[in-house]
Design an enzyme around this catalytic site. Structure first.
Site, PDB file in Angstrom:
ATOM      1  CE  LYS A  26      -2.145   0.236   4.136  1.00 44.75           C
ATOM      2  NZ  LYS A  26      -1.365  -1.698   4.784  1.00 44.75           N
ATOM      3  NE  ARG A  76      -3.691   0.223   9.446  1.00 45.91           N
ATOM      4  CZ  ARG A  76      -2.647   0.063   9.461  1.00 45.91           C
ATOM      5  NH1 ARG A  76      -2.234  -1.055  10.127  1.00 45.91           N
ATOM      6  NH2 ARG A  76      -1.436   0.378   8.833  1.00 45.91           N
ATOM      7  NE  ARG A 119       7.060  -3.358   5.566  1.00 45.16           N
ATOM      8  CZ  ARG A 119       5.863  -2.414   6.224  1.00 45.16           C
ATOM      9  NH1 ARG A 119       5.246  -2.345   5.047  1.00 45.16           N
ATOM     10  NH2 ARG A 119       5.695  -2.972   7.197  1.00 45.16           N
ATOM     11  NE  ARG A 135       6.839  -0.054   9.965  1.00 41.44           N
ATOM     12  CZ  ARG A 135       6.103  -0.356   9.484  1.00 41.44           C
ATOM     13  NH1 ARG A 135       5.574   0.123   8.015  1.00 41.44           N
ATOM     14  NH2 ARG A 135       5.196  -0.817  10.131  1.00 41.44           N
ATOM     15  NE  ARG A 193       2.358  -4.236  10.900  1.00 35.40           N
ATOM     16  CZ  ARG A 193       3.638  -4.478  10.388  1.00 35.40           C
ATOM     17  NH1 ARG A 193       5.007  -5.090  10.971  1.00 35.40           N
ATOM     18  NH2 ARG A 193       3.633  -3.760   9.556  1.00 35.40           N
TER      19      ARG A 193
HETATM   20  P1  ADP Z   1       1.277  -2.012   8.469  1.00 34.70           P
HETATM   21  O1  ADP Z   1       0.065  -1.262   7.366  1.00 34.70           O
HETATM   22  O2  ADP Z   1       2.694  -2.526   7.976  1.00 34.70           O
HETATM   23  O3  ADP Z   1       0.711  -2.760   9.630  1.00 34.70           O
HETATM   24  P2  ADP Z   1       1.459   0.709   8.910  1.00 34.70           P
HETATM   25  O4  ADP Z   1       3.001   2.083   9.031  1.00 34.70           O
HETATM   26  O5  ADP Z   1       0.707   0.868   8.377  1.00 34.70           O
HETATM   27  O6  ADP Z   1       2.225  -0.546   8.830  1.00 34.70           O
HETATM   28  O7  ADP Z   1       1.262   0.600  10.454  1.00 34.70           O
HETATM   29  C1  ADP Z   1       2.333   0.379  11.810  1.00 34.70           C
HETATM   30  C2  ADP Z   1       0.516   0.539  13.323  1.00 34.70           C
HETATM   31  O8  ADP Z   1       0.672   1.697  13.393  1.00 34.70           O
HETATM   32  C3  ADP Z   1      -0.253  -0.440  12.691  1.00 34.70           C
HETATM   33  O9  ADP Z   1       0.478  -1.303  13.190  1.00 34.70           O
HETATM   34  C4  ADP Z   1      -1.150   0.233  13.939  1.00 34.70           C
HETATM   35  O10 ADP Z   1      -0.857   0.026  15.313  1.00 34.70           O
HETATM   36  C5  ADP Z   1      -1.137   2.068  13.577  1.00 34.70           C
HETATM   37  N1  ADP Z   1      -1.660   2.016  12.665  1.00 34.70           N
HETATM   38  C6  ADP Z   1      -1.320   2.877  11.786  1.00 34.70           C
HETATM   39  N2  ADP Z   1      -3.003   3.451  10.806  1.00 34.70           N
HETATM   40  C7  ADP Z   1      -4.011   3.002  12.320  1.00 34.70           C
HETATM   41  C8  ADP Z   1      -5.752   3.313  12.538  1.00 34.70           C
HETATM   42  N3  ADP Z   1      -5.577   3.985  10.739  1.00 34.70           N
HETATM   43  N4  ADP Z   1      -5.959   3.036  12.930  1.00 34.70           N
HETATM   44  C9  ADP Z   1      -5.631   2.079  13.659  1.00 34.70           C
HETATM   45  N5  ADP Z   1      -3.591   1.990  14.621  1.00 34.70           N
HETATM   46  C10 ADP Z   1      -2.959   2.916  13.464  1.00 34.70           C
END
Ligand code: ADP
Length: 256
Positions: A51, A126, A165, A200, A211
């Protein structure tokens, strides 16, 4: 003492900036949106589905800016803001940041000049509650989500992608690489800014598993929400598709 004063000064500056953005954004909505309508797109998909990379490439093609809530939270955490302190544990465990906090951050981000004419959301919403509240927020501004794309990648592919990654450690750059499909030219060094490239913190096997679980329980059901609104397109990118092929498919869907 010096650190506390510096912290208070930075908090003051942040408050001033967000107040300025609020006022400016109000004027933009009232005066400029009639000449250039803002556009809001959403990319849904499990962690590692690509994404982030896709959002960065698609955004300029659709004349909007990409917003990654994960990046915003990581930045807040690094800067030790009050938001950052509240989200740190969620980032470390792979659990979701509470909806109220996430919505407040997204709303604030959308008032920044870079998002005045729309956004390509990567990682938001989400949960169904986030989607409902986001729709309500946009409705108050007289706009709506234009299109949503789901990148439905198989679990086996995701594990391979996530374990390979690597991300640029320079927060201002944040370019991601894949050791298998697209490594940096010089191992461990970012092609764009020459900072170190590293894994990361939350790309470790245990946090990745958490996740993925969170995604299946909380985020996957969102597809029905957007399907009911007839704005969803689903894609199943397979390992033999090039990034360019996926880009063209998704761009065509988003352009409608
Ligand atoms: P990925 O999609 O690979 O899990 P992201 O960088 O998008 O990684 O997100 C990392 C973390 O940030 C998630 O595991 C969560 O804890 C938090 N996070 C990101 N976006 C949201 C969201 N819309 N709602 C709640 N938590 C979020």
């Amino acid at each position: 003492m010096k650190t506390t004063l510096f912290g208070a000064w930075k908090a003051c500056l942040r408050l001033l900036e967000s107040s300025f953005n609020e006022v400016a954004f109000y004027l933009v909505r009232k005066l400029l949106w009639r000449f250039r309508r803002p556009r809001y797109f959403i990319l849904l998909g499990p962690p590692g589905s690509g994404k982030g990379t896709l959002a960065t490439k698609l955004a300029p093609a659709l004349r909007v800016r990409a917003m990654s809530t994960g990046d915003v939270f990581r930045r807040e955490k690094a800067e030790q803001t009050s938001f950052g302190l509240q989200v740190a544990a969620h980032l470390a465990n792979g659990t979701l940041v509470p909806d109220s906090l996430t919505l407040a951050v997204v709303r604030r981000e959308l008032t920044r000049p870079r998002f005045w004419f729309g956004a390509m959301e990567d990682g938001f919403p989400r949960t169904e509650e986030q989607a409902i509240q986001f729709d309500l927020l946009l409705a108050r501004w007289g706009v709506c989500v234009e299109r949503v794309v789901l990148l439905d990648v198989d679990d086996d592919d995701l594990i391979v992608r996530l374990s390979n990654r690597r991300t640029c450690t320079n927060k201002a750059c944040g370019r991601t690489y894949n050791l298998k499909y697209g490594p940096p030219v010089k191992a461990g060094i970012c092609d764009v800014c020459s900072a170190a490239v590293a894994q990361r913190d939350d790309d470790t096997p245990e946090v990745v598993a958490a996740r993925l679980r969170t995604y299946r329980v909380e985020t996957k059901p969102l597809c029905n929400y957007y399907q009911d609104r007839k704005v969803l397109d689903s894609f199943h990118p397979t390992g033999d598709m090039t990034a360019q092929e996926v880009f063209v498919l998704v761009k065509t869907a988003l352009q409608g």
